[in-house]
Design a protein around this motif. Structure first.
Motif, PDB file in Angstrom:
ATOM      1  N   ILE A  92      40.593  74.884  23.564  1.00 29.29           N
ATOM      2  CA  ILE A  92      39.420  74.929  24.445  1.00 29.29           C
ATOM      3  C   ILE A  92      39.132  73.535  24.990  1.00 29.29           C
ATOM      4  N   ARG A  93      39.148  72.539  24.100  1.00 33.44           N
ATOM      5  CA  ARG A  93      38.942  71.163  24.536  1.00 33.44           C
ATOM      6  C   ARG A  93      40.032  70.746  25.524  1.00 33.44           C
ATOM      7  N   GLY A  94      41.274  71.119  25.251  1.00 35.92           N
ATOM      8  CA  GLY A  94      42.383  70.773  26.136  1.00 35.92           C
ATOM      9  C   GLY A  94      42.216  71.341  27.531  1.00 35.92           C
ATOM     10  N   VAL A  95      41.773  72.578  27.629  1.00 33.20           N
ATOM     11  CA  VAL A  95      41.540  73.200  28.937  1.00 33.20           C
ATOM     12  C   VAL A  95      40.423  72.475  29.669  1.00 33.20           C
ATOM     13  N   LEU A  96      39.355  72.144  28.958  1.00 27.77           N
ATOM     14  CA  LEU A  96      38.239  71.445  29.595  1.00 27.77           C
ATOM     15  C   LEU A  96      38.633  70.037  30.025  1.00 27.77           C
ATOM     16  N   LEU A  97      39.431  69.357  29.220  1.00 28.91           N
ATOM     17  CA  LEU A  97      39.905  68.023  29.619  1.00 28.91           C
ATOM     18  C   LEU A  97      40.849  68.111  30.816  1.00 28.91           C
ATOM     19  N   HIS A  98      41.706  69.124  30.808  1.00 34.39           N
ATOM     20  CA  HIS A  98      42.635  69.312  31.930  1.00 34.39           C
ATOM     21  C   HIS A  98      41.874  69.556  33.231  1.00 34.39           C
ATOM     22  N   ALA A  99      40.711  70.169  33.124  1.00 36.20           N
ATOM     23  CA  ALA A  99      39.923  70.499  34.311  1.00 36.20           C
ATOM     24  C   ALA A  99      39.234  69.293  34.938  1.00 36.20           C
ATOM     25  N   VAL A 100      39.018  68.230  34.171  1.00 36.48           N
ATOM     26  CA  VAL A 100      38.216  67.096  34.645  1.00 36.48           C
ATOM     27  C   VAL A 100      38.636  66.583  36.022  1.00 36.48           C
ATOM     28  N   PRO A 101      39.912  66.241  36.260  1.00 35.64           N
ATOM     29  CA  PRO A 101      40.248  65.688  37.581  1.00 35.64           C
ATOM     30  C   PRO A 101      40.133  66.708  38.715  1.00 35.64           C
ATOM     31  N   TYR A 102      40.089  67.963  38.382  1.00 35.20           N
ATOM     32  CA  TYR A 102      40.025  69.000  39.404  1.00 35.20           C
ATOM     33  C   TYR A 102      38.599  69.431  39.730  1.00 35.20           C
ATOM     34  N   ILE A 103      37.718  69.381  38.716  1.00 36.29           N
ATOM     35  CA  ILE A 103      36.360  69.883  38.937  1.00 36.29           C
ATOM     36  C   ILE A 103      35.315  68.776  38.953  1.00 36.29           C
ATOM     37  N   GLY A 104      35.671  67.579  38.508  1.00 39.83           N
ATOM     38  CA  GLY A 104      34.751  66.447  38.534  1.00 39.83           C
ATOM     39  C   GLY A 104      33.989  66.254  37.246  1.00 39.83           C
ATOM     40  N   ALA A 105      33.454  65.071  37.103  1.00 46.39           N
ATOM     41  CA  ALA A 105      32.761  64.681  35.878  1.00 46.39           C
ATOM     42  C   ALA A 105      31.480  65.484  35.624  1.00 46.39           C
ATOM     43  N   PRO A 106      30.587  65.685  36.617  1.00 48.55           N
ATOM     44  CA  PRO A 106      29.356  66.420  36.312  1.00 48.55           C
ATOM     45  C   PRO A 106      29.621  67.840  35.790  1.00 48.55           C
ATOM     46  N   ALA A 107      30.516  68.545  36.422  1.00 50.88           N
ATOM     47  CA  ALA A 107      30.834  69.907  35.958  1.00 50.88           C
ATOM     48  C   ALA A 107      31.483  69.856  34.580  1.00 50.88           C
ATOM     49  N   SER A 108      32.339  68.864  34.353  1.00 51.60           N
ATOM     50  CA  SER A 108      33.005  68.733  33.057  1.00 51.60           C
ATOM     51  C   SER A 108      32.020  68.403  31.949  1.00 51.60           C
ATOM     52  N   LEU A 109      31.090  67.507  32.235  1.00 47.25           N
ATOM     53  CA  LEU A 109      30.079  67.164  31.232  1.00 47.25           C
ATOM     54  C   LEU A 109      29.254  68.387  30.848  1.00 47.25           C
ATOM     55  N   GLU A 110      28.849  69.161  31.833  1.00 48.15           N
ATOM     56  CA  GLU A 110      28.085  70.374  31.565  1.00 48.15           C
ATOM     57  C   GLU A 110      28.903  71.364  30.750  1.00 48.15           C
ATOM     58  N   ALA A 111      30.177  71.525  31.100  1.00 50.56           N
ATOM     59  CA  ALA A 111      31.044  72.453  30.380  1.00 50.56           C
ATOM     60  C   ALA A 111      31.236  72.015  28.932  1.00 50.56           C
ATOM     61  N   PHE A 112      31.450  70.730  28.719  1.00 44.73           N
ATOM     62  CA  PHE A 112      31.614  70.233  27.353  1.00 44.73           C
ATOM     63  C   PHE A 112      30.348  70.440  26.533  1.00 44.73           C
ATOM     64  N   ARG A 113      29.186  70.184  27.118  1.00 44.78           N
ATOM     65  CA  ARG A 113      27.927  70.396  26.388  1.00 44.78           C
ATOM     66  C   ARG A 113      27.792  71.863  25.980  1.00 44.78           C
ATOM     67  N   SER A 114      28.076  72.763  26.894  1.00 42.65           N
ATOM     68  CA  SER A 114      27.965  74.194  26.599  1.00 42.65           C
ATOM     69  C   SER A 114      28.968  74.612  25.536  1.00 42.65           C
ATOM     70  N   ALA A 115      30.216  74.176  25.686  1.00 41.01           N
ATOM     71  CA  ALA A 115      31.259  74.541  24.726  1.00 41.01           C
ATOM     72  C   ALA A 115      30.943  73.972  23.345  1.00 41.01           C
ATOM     73  N   ARG A 116      30.489  72.727  23.305  1.00 40.11           N
ATOM     74  CA  ARG A 116      30.168  72.092  22.028  1.00 40.11           C
ATOM     75  C   ARG A 116      29.097  72.874  21.280  1.00 40.11           C
ATOM     76  N   GLU A 117      28.072  73.317  21.997  1.00 43.57           N
ATOM     77  CA  GLU A 117      26.993  74.093  21.376  1.00 43.57           C
ATOM     78  C   GLU A 117      27.550  75.342  20.695  1.00 43.57           C
ATOM     79  N   VAL A 118      28.414  76.063  21.384  1.00 45.76           N
ATOM     80  CA  VAL A 118      28.980  77.292  20.838  1.00 45.76           C
ATOM     81  C   VAL A 118      29.926  76.986  19.680  1.00 45.76           C
ATOM     82  N   ILE A 119      30.760  75.982  19.833  1.00 41.28           N
ATOM     83  CA  ILE A 119      31.725  75.635  18.785  1.00 41.28           C
ATOM     84  C   ILE A 119      30.996  75.204  17.514  1.00 41.28           C
ATOM     85  N   GLU A 120      29.938  74.422  17.643  1.00 42.20           N
ATOM     86  CA  GLU A 120      29.173  74.011  16.466  1.00 42.20           C
ATOM     87  C   GLU A 120      28.535  75.212  15.767  1.00 42.20           C
TER      88      GLU A 120
END
Length: 131
Positions: A92-120
């Motif tokens: 999951i982290r790998g997919v989100l990191l792979h997305a960074v250059p394609y979707i941009g930092a703001p979208a990636s930061l939001e996605a990581f925050r959401s994913a982290r909440e669920v994973i925790e």
């Protein structure tokens, strides 16, 4: 033989969980119930029922697309579904990191925050089950 709608609900329950689907269906009203039916039949009963990709791959692709669209609420549900489908936290982290250059930092930061909440939450539940 099951209808696409019936098959869709079955798959949605397997991926997203019974409580998730029950909540979605029970929270619908006359206005949005047709949308729930359409999603159940088309997304789950047609697309997710195809055998050309494993469910784990579908989950990872879905996470990437939802991250790109900044759909945090849906992303959280699909991160849970990905974990239920056997995806690892690293994938999951790998997919989100792979997305960074394609979707941009703001979208990636939001996605990581959401994913982290669920994973925790998921890891905490697993830890409680192990005790």
């Amino acid at each position: 033989m099951k209808t696409r709608r019936q098959r869709g609900e079955e798959i949605r329950r397997e991926v997203m969980s019974d409580p998730f689907v029950d909540r979605a269906l029970n929270n619908s009203n006359d206005f949005d119930a047709p949308l729930q039916e359409l999603v159940m039949e088309t997304a789950w009963g047609t697309v997710w029922d195809r055998d050309d990709l494993p469910r784990a791959t579908r989950s990872l692709v879905t996470i990437a697309m939802l991250a790109a669209m900044k759909c945090s609420n849906e992303l959280k549900g699909h991160v849970r579904g990905a974990l239920r489908n056997g995806c690892s936290v690293e994938e999951i982290r790998g997919v989100l990191l792979h997305a960074v250059p394609y979707i941009g930092a703001p979208a990636s930061l939001e996605a990581f925050r959401s994913a982290r909440e669920v994973i925790e939450e998921f890891e905490k539940a697993q830890q409680a089950d192990a005790e």
